[in-house]
Design a protein around this motif. Structure first.
Motif, PDB file in Angstrom:
ATOM      1  N   LYS A  55       4.211  -6.755 -57.287  1.00 56.48           N
ATOM      2  CA  LYS A  55       3.172  -5.846 -56.794  1.00 56.48           C
ATOM      3  C   LYS A  55       1.822  -6.407 -57.216  1.00 56.48           C
ATOM      4  CE  LYS A  55       1.591  -1.120 -56.833  1.00 56.48           C
ATOM      5  NZ  LYS A  55       1.754   0.227 -57.372  1.00 56.48           N
ATOM      6  N   PHE A  56       0.875  -6.360 -56.286  1.00 58.06           N
ATOM      7  CA  PHE A  56      -0.412  -6.998 -56.508  1.00 58.06           C
ATOM      8  C   PHE A  56      -1.560  -5.997 -56.410  1.00 58.06           C
ATOM      9  CE2 PHE A  56       2.616  -9.865 -54.527  1.00 58.06           C
ATOM     10  CZ  PHE A  56       2.668 -10.887 -55.453  1.00 58.06           C
ATOM     11  N   ASN A  57      -2.495  -6.122 -57.340  1.00 59.70           N
ATOM     12  CA  ASN A  57      -3.739  -5.357 -57.317  1.00 59.70           C
ATOM     13  C   ASN A  57      -4.848  -6.340 -56.938  1.00 59.70           C
ATOM     14  OD1 ASN A  57      -2.520  -2.919 -58.477  1.00 59.70           O
ATOM     15  ND2 ASN A  57      -2.268  -4.205 -60.280  1.00 59.70           N
ATOM     16  N   PHE A  58      -5.306  -6.267 -55.687  1.00 60.31           N
ATOM     17  CA  PHE A  58      -6.244  -7.250 -55.145  1.00 60.31           C
ATOM     18  C   PHE A  58      -7.699  -6.831 -55.325  1.00 60.31           C
ATOM     19  CE2 PHE A  58      -2.387  -8.178 -52.716  1.00 60.31           C
ATOM     20  CZ  PHE A  58      -2.366  -9.560 -52.747  1.00 60.31           C
ATOM     21  N   SER A  59      -8.558  -7.816 -55.581  1.00 62.22           N
ATOM     22  CA  SER A  59      -9.997  -7.589 -55.577  1.00 62.22           C
ATOM     23  C   SER A  59     -10.477  -7.520 -54.124  1.00 62.22           C
ATOM     24  CB  SER A  59     -10.730  -8.712 -56.318  1.00 62.22           C
ATOM     25  OG  SER A  59     -10.570  -9.957 -55.642  1.00 62.22           O
ATOM     26  N   ASP A  60     -11.708  -7.126 -53.913  1.00 66.49           N
ATOM     27  CA  ASP A  60     -12.266  -6.969 -52.570  1.00 66.49           C
ATOM     28  C   ASP A  60     -12.288  -8.266 -51.766  1.00 66.49           C
ATOM     29  OD1 ASP A  60     -12.613  -4.278 -52.999  1.00 66.49           O
ATOM     30  OD2 ASP A  60     -14.721  -4.469 -53.582  1.00 66.49           O
ATOM     31  N   ASP A  61     -12.248  -9.419 -52.440  1.00 66.43           N
ATOM     32  CA  ASP A  61     -12.242 -10.713 -51.744  1.00 66.43           C
ATOM     33  C   ASP A  61     -11.078 -10.819 -50.752  1.00 66.43           C
ATOM     34  OD1 ASP A  61     -13.956 -12.765 -53.862  1.00 66.43           O
ATOM     35  OD2 ASP A  61     -13.085 -10.924 -54.658  1.00 66.43           O
ATOM     36  N   TRP A  62     -10.009 -10.091 -51.031  1.00 69.09           N
ATOM     37  CA  TRP A  62      -8.777 -10.183 -50.251  1.00 69.09           C
ATOM     38  C   TRP A  62      -8.692  -9.134 -49.146  1.00 69.09           C
ATOM     39  CZ3 TRP A  62      -4.838 -13.809 -51.031  1.00 69.09           C
ATOM     40  CH2 TRP A  62      -5.069 -14.688 -52.083  1.00 69.09           C
ATOM     41  N   SER A  63      -9.716  -8.328 -48.996  1.00 70.91           N
ATOM     42  CA  SER A  63      -9.710  -7.252 -48.001  1.00 70.91           C
ATOM     43  C   SER A  63      -9.546  -7.797 -46.583  1.00 70.91           C
ATOM     44  CB  SER A  63     -11.005  -6.452 -48.108  1.00 70.91           C
ATOM     45  OG  SER A  63     -10.996  -5.401 -47.192  1.00 70.91           O
ATOM     46  N   GLY A  64      -8.579  -7.252 -45.854  1.00 72.08           N
ATOM     47  CA  GLY A  64      -8.355  -7.632 -44.463  1.00 72.08           C
ATOM     48  C   GLY A  64      -7.614  -8.938 -44.266  1.00 72.08           C
ATOM     49  N   MET A  65      -7.186  -9.565 -45.339  1.00 70.53           N
ATOM     50  CA  MET A  65      -6.494 -10.853 -45.229  1.00 70.53           C
ATOM     51  C   MET A  65      -4.995 -10.665 -45.018  1.00 70.53           C
ATOM     52  SD  MET A  65      -8.038 -13.767 -47.459  1.00 70.53           S
ATOM     53  CE  MET A  65      -9.707 -14.286 -47.198  1.00 70.53           C
ATOM     54  N   ALA A  66      -4.398 -11.587 -44.290  1.00 67.88           N
ATOM     55  CA  ALA A  66      -2.942 -11.712 -44.276  1.00 67.88           C
ATOM     56  C   ALA A  66      -2.588 -12.409 -45.583  1.00 67.88           C
ATOM     57  CB  ALA A  66      -2.496 -12.540 -43.085  1.00 67.88           C
ATOM     58  N   LYS A  67      -1.640 -11.838 -46.346  1.00 71.14           N
ATOM     59  CA  LYS A  67      -1.351 -12.332 -47.689  1.00 71.14           C
ATOM     60  C   LYS A  67       0.097 -12.789 -47.789  1.00 71.14           C
ATOM     61  CE  LYS A  67      -4.437  -8.736 -49.218  1.00 71.14           C
ATOM     62  NZ  LYS A  67      -4.320  -7.395 -48.708  1.00 71.14           N
ATOM     63  N   VAL A  68       0.283 -13.941 -48.449  1.00 72.55           N
ATOM     64  CA  VAL A  68       1.613 -14.507 -48.640  1.00 72.55           C
ATOM     65  C   VAL A  68       1.755 -14.923 -50.102  1.00 72.55           C
ATOM     66  CG1 VAL A  68       3.126 -16.453 -48.050  1.00 72.55           C
ATOM     67  CG2 VAL A  68       1.806 -15.308 -46.262  1.00 72.55           C
ATOM     68  N   ALA A  69       2.907 -14.604 -50.687  1.00 73.52           N
ATOM     69  CA  ALA A  69       3.253 -15.090 -52.022  1.00 73.52           C
ATOM     70  C   ALA A  69       4.149 -16.312 -51.856  1.00 73.52           C
ATOM     71  CB  ALA A  69       3.971 -14.008 -52.814  1.00 73.52           C
ATOM     72  N   GLU A  70       3.826 -17.357 -52.582  1.00 74.77           N
ATOM     73  CA  GLU A  70       4.632 -18.578 -52.559  1.00 74.77           C
ATOM     74  C   GLU A  70       5.343 -18.717 -53.899  1.00 74.77           C
ATOM     75  OE1 GLU A  70       2.098 -21.255 -49.417  1.00 74.77           O
ATOM     76  OE2 GLU A  70       1.937 -21.758 -51.539  1.00 74.77           O
ATOM     77  N   PHE A  71       6.667 -18.775 -53.840  1.00 79.75           N
ATOM     78  CA  PHE A  71       7.504 -18.863 -55.036  1.00 79.75           C
ATOM     79  C   PHE A  71       8.150 -20.235 -55.082  1.00 79.75           C
ATOM     80  CE2 PHE A  71       7.316 -14.449 -53.784  1.00 79.75           C
ATOM     81  CZ  PHE A  71       7.195 -13.748 -54.972  1.00 79.75           C
ATOM     82  N   CYS A  72       8.263 -20.782 -56.292  1.00 80.56           N
ATOM     83  CA  CYS A  72       8.898 -22.094 -56.457  1.00 80.56           C
ATOM     84  C   CYS A  72       9.746 -22.072 -57.729  1.00 80.56           C
ATOM     85  CB  CYS A  72       7.825 -23.171 -56.564  1.00 80.56           C
ATOM     86  SG  CYS A  72       8.474 -24.841 -56.699  1.00 80.56           S
ATOM     87  N   PRO A  73      11.043 -22.400 -57.619  1.00 81.46           N
ATOM     88  CA  PRO A  73      11.865 -22.485 -58.826  1.00 81.46           C
ATOM     89  C   PRO A  73      11.506 -23.730 -59.632  1.00 81.46           C
ATOM     90  CG  PRO A  73      13.165 -23.056 -56.889  1.00 81.46           C
ATOM     91  CD  PRO A  73      11.803 -22.650 -56.404  1.00 81.46           C
ATOM     92  N   LYS A  74      11.752 -23.679 -60.920  1.00 91.86           N
ATOM     93  CA  LYS A  74      11.432 -24.794 -61.819  1.00 91.86           C
ATOM     94  C   LYS A  74      12.137 -26.081 -61.420  1.00 91.86           C
ATOM     95  CE  LYS A  74      12.167 -26.204 -66.585  1.00 91.86           C
ATOM     96  NZ  LYS A  74      12.775 -25.830 -67.850  1.00 91.86           N
ATOM     97  N   THR A  75      13.365 -25.973 -60.980  1.00 91.04           N
ATOM     98  CA  THR A  75      14.188 -27.161 -60.735  1.00 91.04           C
ATOM     99  C   THR A  75      14.081 -27.707 -59.312  1.00 91.04           C
ATOM    100  OG1 THR A  75      16.066 -25.735 -60.226  1.00 91.04           O
ATOM    101  CG2 THR A  75      15.873 -26.531 -62.504  1.00 91.04           C
ATOM    102  N   SER A  76      13.107 -27.221 -58.548  1.00 87.44           N
ATOM    103  CA  SER A  76      12.989 -27.657 -57.160  1.00 87.44           C
ATOM    104  C   SER A  76      11.518 -27.736 -56.771  1.00 87.44           C
ATOM    105  CB  SER A  76      13.710 -26.660 -56.248  1.00 87.44           C
ATOM    106  OG  SER A  76      13.448 -26.948 -54.898  1.00 87.44           O
ATOM    107  N   SER A  77      11.224 -28.591 -55.834  1.00 92.88           N
ATOM    108  CA  SER A  77       9.865 -28.643 -55.297  1.00 92.88           C
ATOM    109  C   SER A  77       9.750 -27.793 -54.036  1.00 92.88           C
ATOM    110  CB  SER A  77       9.479 -30.093 -54.986  1.00 92.88           C
ATOM    111  OG  SER A  77      10.375 -30.631 -54.037  1.00 92.88           O
ATOM    112  N   GLU A  78      10.863 -27.169 -53.638  1.00 94.20           N
ATOM    113  CA  GLU A  78      10.875 -26.325 -52.450  1.00 94.20           C
ATOM    114  C   GLU A  78      10.122 -25.021 -52.727  1.00 94.20           C
ATOM    115  OE1 GLU A  78      14.017 -24.688 -49.100  1.00 94.20           O
ATOM    116  OE2 GLU A  78      14.758 -25.623 -50.918  1.00 94.20           O
ATOM    117  N   THR A  79       9.324 -24.582 -51.758  1.00 92.36           N
ATOM    118  CA  THR A  79       8.560 -23.348 -51.880  1.00 92.36           C
ATOM    119  C   THR A  79       9.134 -22.302 -50.931  1.00 92.36           C
ATOM    120  OG1 THR A  79       6.544 -24.558 -52.444  1.00 92.36           O
ATOM    121  CG2 THR A  79       6.259 -22.331 -51.623  1.00 92.36           C
TER     122      THR A  79
END
Length: 105
Positions: free
Chosen positions: A35-59
């Motif tokens: 869960k994210f608490n965004f500042s006003d800079d992010w207002s109206g943006m399409a938002k994506v979280a990118e996750f990467c495991p330690k043992t892989s370079s895959e996102t």
């Protein structure tokens, strides 16, 4: 469901409370939410979280809806995974630092 809360201020991603990130046990599936608490800079943006495991370079990219998303199962088996956010609105593109999340088990 366990919720991991983050603060997002401009390009800075941080943990809302360090205590809420203690004792995360690796191997959980469809259990962890971010869960994210965004500042006003992010207002109206399409938002994506990118996750990467330690043992892989895959996102693994997950669309953030209503300031929340699931942590993908592909990262929960490692003792460490990483997260960063990206946002886009028109020609504006913003990204955050990468944050390390530790898990037990």
């Amino acid at each position: 469901m366990r919720i991991l809360e983050f603060n997002v201020s401009a390009q800075r991603l941080s943990k809302k409370s360090v205590n809420s990130f203690l004792r995360i046990v690796r191997g959980s599936k469809q259990y962890l939410q971010a869960k994210f608490n965004f500042s006003d800079d992010w207002s109206g943006m399409a938002k994506v979280a990118e996750f990467c495991p330690k043992t892989s370079s895959e996102t693994f990219s997950v669309l953030i809806k209503d300031d929340i998303c699931m942590v993908p199962d592909e990262v929960t088996d490692d003792n460490v995974w990483y997260i960063r956010l990206v946002g886009k609105k028109g020609e504006t593109y913003i990204c955050t630092n990468e944050l390390k999340i530790k898990q037990e088990g």
